[in-house]
Each structure stands twice: as structure tokens, then as C-alpha cells.
Design a protein around this motif. Structure first.
Motif, PDB file in Angstrom:
ATOM      1  N   VAL A  71      34.180  39.741  33.267  1.00  0.00           N
ATOM      2  CA  VAL A  71      35.201  40.027  34.275  1.00  0.00           C
ATOM      3  C   VAL A  71      34.823  39.288  35.553  1.00  0.00           C
ATOM      4  O   VAL A  71      33.644  39.231  35.915  1.00  0.00           O
ATOM      5  CB  VAL A  71      35.297  41.542  34.578  1.00  0.00           C
ATOM      6  CG1 VAL A  71      36.164  41.799  35.812  1.00  0.00           C
ATOM      7  CG2 VAL A  71      35.868  42.301  33.400  1.00  0.00           C
ATOM      8  N   ILE A  72      35.822  38.712  36.235  1.00  0.00           N
ATOM      9  CA  ILE A  72      35.625  38.084  37.538  1.00  0.00           C
ATOM     10  C   ILE A  72      36.339  38.915  38.592  1.00  0.00           C
ATOM     11  O   ILE A  72      37.532  39.213  38.452  1.00  0.00           O
ATOM     12  CB  ILE A  72      36.185  36.648  37.589  1.00  0.00           C
ATOM     13  CG1 ILE A  72      35.634  35.804  36.441  1.00  0.00           C
ATOM     14  CG2 ILE A  72      35.875  35.999  38.941  1.00  0.00           C
ATOM     15  CD1 ILE A  72      34.169  35.492  36.533  1.00  0.00           C
ATOM     16  N   THR A  73      35.624  39.320  39.638  1.00  0.00           N
ATOM     17  CA  THR A  73      36.216  40.094  40.731  1.00  0.00           C
ATOM     18  C   THR A  73      35.860  39.443  42.067  1.00  0.00           C
ATOM     19  O   THR A  73      35.089  38.491  42.135  1.00  0.00           O
ATOM     20  CB  THR A  73      35.705  41.544  40.721  1.00  0.00           C
ATOM     21  OG1 THR A  73      34.273  41.544  40.907  1.00  0.00           O
ATOM     22  CG2 THR A  73      36.039  42.263  39.422  1.00  0.00           C
ATOM     23  N   GLY A  74      36.412  40.006  43.150  1.00  0.00           N
ATOM     24  CA  GLY A  74      36.065  39.527  44.490  1.00  0.00           C
ATOM     25  C   GLY A  74      36.873  38.329  44.915  1.00  0.00           C
ATOM     26  O   GLY A  74      38.087  38.248  44.685  1.00  0.00           O
ATOM     27  N   ALA A  75      36.214  37.365  45.553  1.00  0.00           N
ATOM     28  CA  ALA A  75      36.883  36.190  46.107  1.00  0.00           C
ATOM     29  C   ALA A  75      37.592  35.385  45.026  1.00  0.00           C
ATOM     30  O   ALA A  75      37.166  35.356  43.869  1.00  0.00           O
ATOM     31  CB  ALA A  75      35.867  35.307  46.833  1.00  0.00           C
ATOM     32  N   GLU A  76      38.675  34.723  45.422  1.00  0.00           N
ATOM     33  CA  GLU A  76      39.449  33.905  44.495  1.00  0.00           C
ATOM     34  C   GLU A  76      38.922  32.475  44.513  1.00  0.00           C
ATOM     35  O   GLU A  76      39.013  31.774  45.518  1.00  0.00           O
ATOM     36  CB  GLU A  76      40.922  33.957  44.868  1.00  0.00           C
ATOM     37  CG  GLU A  76      41.501  35.363  44.730  1.00  0.00           C
ATOM     38  CD  GLU A  76      42.976  35.424  45.053  1.00  0.00           C
ATOM     39  OE1 GLU A  76      43.589  34.361  45.265  1.00  0.00           O
ATOM     40  OE2 GLU A  76      43.520  36.546  45.087  1.00  0.00           O
TER      41      GLU A  76
END
Length: 286
Positions: A71-76
Motif C-alpha cells: 500500500v502507498i499512502t501519504g504524499a502523492e
């Protein structure tokens, strides 16, 4: 294993930090944006303190040797798997040989890569968070590997859900009055409540400085405890916001204390960005 083909600007392994060693002068460390780190783990049904990868400003290129879920979260940062863009805040299946890369930074400054079961680097003082001199390195290096346990099963609730993390990219920073807040003049208190501040170029995992200053002062205190989110006031009137790798004590007045959510918000700000302080009513005592 994850093979680090390119490390990015500042990529490190973090978890929720190492606790119980502040009396020995050891910083907490851990993820700067703790909200996004914990979110990644919860989407993967990991424990909150499972080790993740913190990615700052420019992303790494990583090759996976075994199947898993991420999963990738936080800043784009425009994450892509085998050059095909993947979504944020969604569980993504990984096959052996898949390559994860990142594009242009679009919003925020720190992304988080969560992996099913977590990164299995060595624990030092009950944490996998990188911090020199507790650990040998502060960030991952090109050609290095990050171990993880293969996962071929299914994760429950593998569906799209709406994640409300817009607050991370707003300017609002909520703070509580710190132990020495009452030493401020009435004018400085009003200024804190009614003015915007700018993130200085002097910002890192240890502390963020704000450009605008309060009044010069000759306040001094006996060296006292500090924690991430503590706002110190220097004699020149500069405000220093301590972050995850901050020292455990300090001699500057502690005029404010960020909430944990607001510390995550600040961790997503870059040099030159504006923050608006909102001083809450409750005081933090020493």
C-alpha cells in the motif's frame, strides 16, 4: 527481499519509533507522518508498529523478489508498478520480479510504502527505525536489500474505500500552549493566534524552523524534557518545531506543543509553504 535499485533522495525504514530509552538520550524516531504510516499498516491488516518504508521528496526504484501485497499512502509521488500507475490508499498485489518506481512529487513531501507483514530488518532497542548512531545508516543505500516474508494469500476487505487524509495537505496546525507559554507577551500570543508562518529551508527529521519570528527575549529555563511536536523559542524569537529525531531535552522555552495529527501535517510541508497555527485551550505541563 526488496532490492534497492535506486534509493531516492531520502528513503528510510521506520516504524512507530523506539520508546523507553529517552532517559538515555535516545530519540523516539519513527515515521514523520505517523498517520500515513499507521494507515498503510491498517489497510494491510498489519500491527500499527509494523516497519514501513518512508520516502522523502523523490522516490526509490525497488524490485520485489517474492509475492506480497503493498500500500502507498501519504504524499502523492505518482507510484508505478512495472511502469503502470497504481492508486494510493489501496492494496496492490505484487508478483516476484515486479518493480516499483515513483514519478514527480505532486502533493506533500513524504510517502509511505507498507508491505504485508512489514520490513524485517534488524531491531535495535526494540525498533527498526533508522537513526544514526543507534543504527549504522540513516537511509537505505543503492544495492542494499530489505527482507520481508512472502505472502500469497488474500487480504480481507480488498476493496476501494474512501480515505479522508486531505487534512494532511491543509495549512492548519493545531497546537496546545506549552509549559512556558505564559512567558510570552500579550502581543506575541495574539500574533500566534492570528498570523500565518512559513516553513524555513532549515527543516529535516530533527526539527522544522519557521521563518517569521516572535519578539527577541532573554527567557531561559533549566534543561527540561522535550518530545516530538514541542515548539521551542530561541532568544532571537525564532520558533523551532521538534520532530521525530529530536533531542530528548532542551534549554529553550517550550511555548507550544503540536498535537500528533498536526505533527503529521507539518511533516508533509516543504520549504516556503504556509502554516496557520490554531492555539487550543488546554495547556501542556512539564
Amino acid at each position: 527481499m526488496i532490492k534497492v535499485l535506486k534509493p531516492g533522495f531520502y528513503t528510510s525504514v521506520q516504524d512507530t519509533g523506539r520508546t523507553g530509552y529517552r532517559h538515555m538520550g535516545v530519540p523516539v524516531s519513527g515515521a514523520m507522518d505517523i498517520f500515513s504510516a499507521v494507515l498503510a499498516n491498517r489497510l494491510l491488516n498489519n500491527e500499527d508498529d509494523t516497519a514501513i518504508v518512508e520516502i522523502t521528496m523523490t522516490g526509490p526504484v525497488l524490485e520485489f523478489s517474492e509475492p506480497t501485497h503493498i500500500v502507498i499512502t501519504g504524499a502523492e509521488m505518482q507510484p508505478s508498478l512495472n511502469k503502470t500507475e497504481i492508486p494510493y490508499n489501496r492494496v496492490v498485489r505484487i508478483k516476484a520480479g515486479d518493480v516499483l518506481s515513483f514519478g514527480k512529487l505532486q502533493k506533500g513531501i513524504r510517502s509511505y510504502l507498507g508491505i504485508k507483514g512489514g520490513i524485517k530488518t534488524d531491531k535495535v532497542l526494540h525498533s527498526r527505525s533508522l537513526y544514526v548512531p543507534v543504527t549504522k545508516t540513516a537511509r537505505i543505500q543503492e544495492g542494499s536489500t530489505l527482507p520481508y516474508e512472502p505472502f500469497k494469500g488474500d487480504i480481507e476487505n480488498l476493496i476501494e474505500i474512501k480515505i479522508d487524509n486531505d487534512f494532511l495537505f491543509d495549512s492548519l496546525i493545531k497546537v496546545c500552549p506549552g509549559p512556558e507559554y505564559d512567558t510570552l507577551s500579550e502581543n506575541d500570543r495574539k500574533r500566534l493566534e492570528n498570523a500565518a508562518f512559513t516553513v524555513s529551508a532549515q527543516n529535516n527529521r530533527m526539527a522544522y524552523q519557521l521563518e517569521e519570528r516572535l519578539s527577541s527575549n532573554d527567557f531561559s529555563i533549566i534543561t527540561s524534557a522535550t518530545i516530538p511536536g514541542t515548539v521551542q523559542l530561541t532568544p532571537s524569537g525564532k520558533m523551532i518545531v521538534l520532530m521525530r529525531d529530536c533531542q530528548t531535552t532542551g534549554g529553550y522555552p517550550r511555548i507550544l506543543q503540536l498535537t500528533e495529527k498536526s505533527t503529521s501535517v507539518l511533516a508533509q510541508k516543504r520549504s516556503g509553504e504556509r502554516v496557520d497555527l490554531q492555539v487550543l485551550q488546554q495547556h501542556i505541563t512539564s
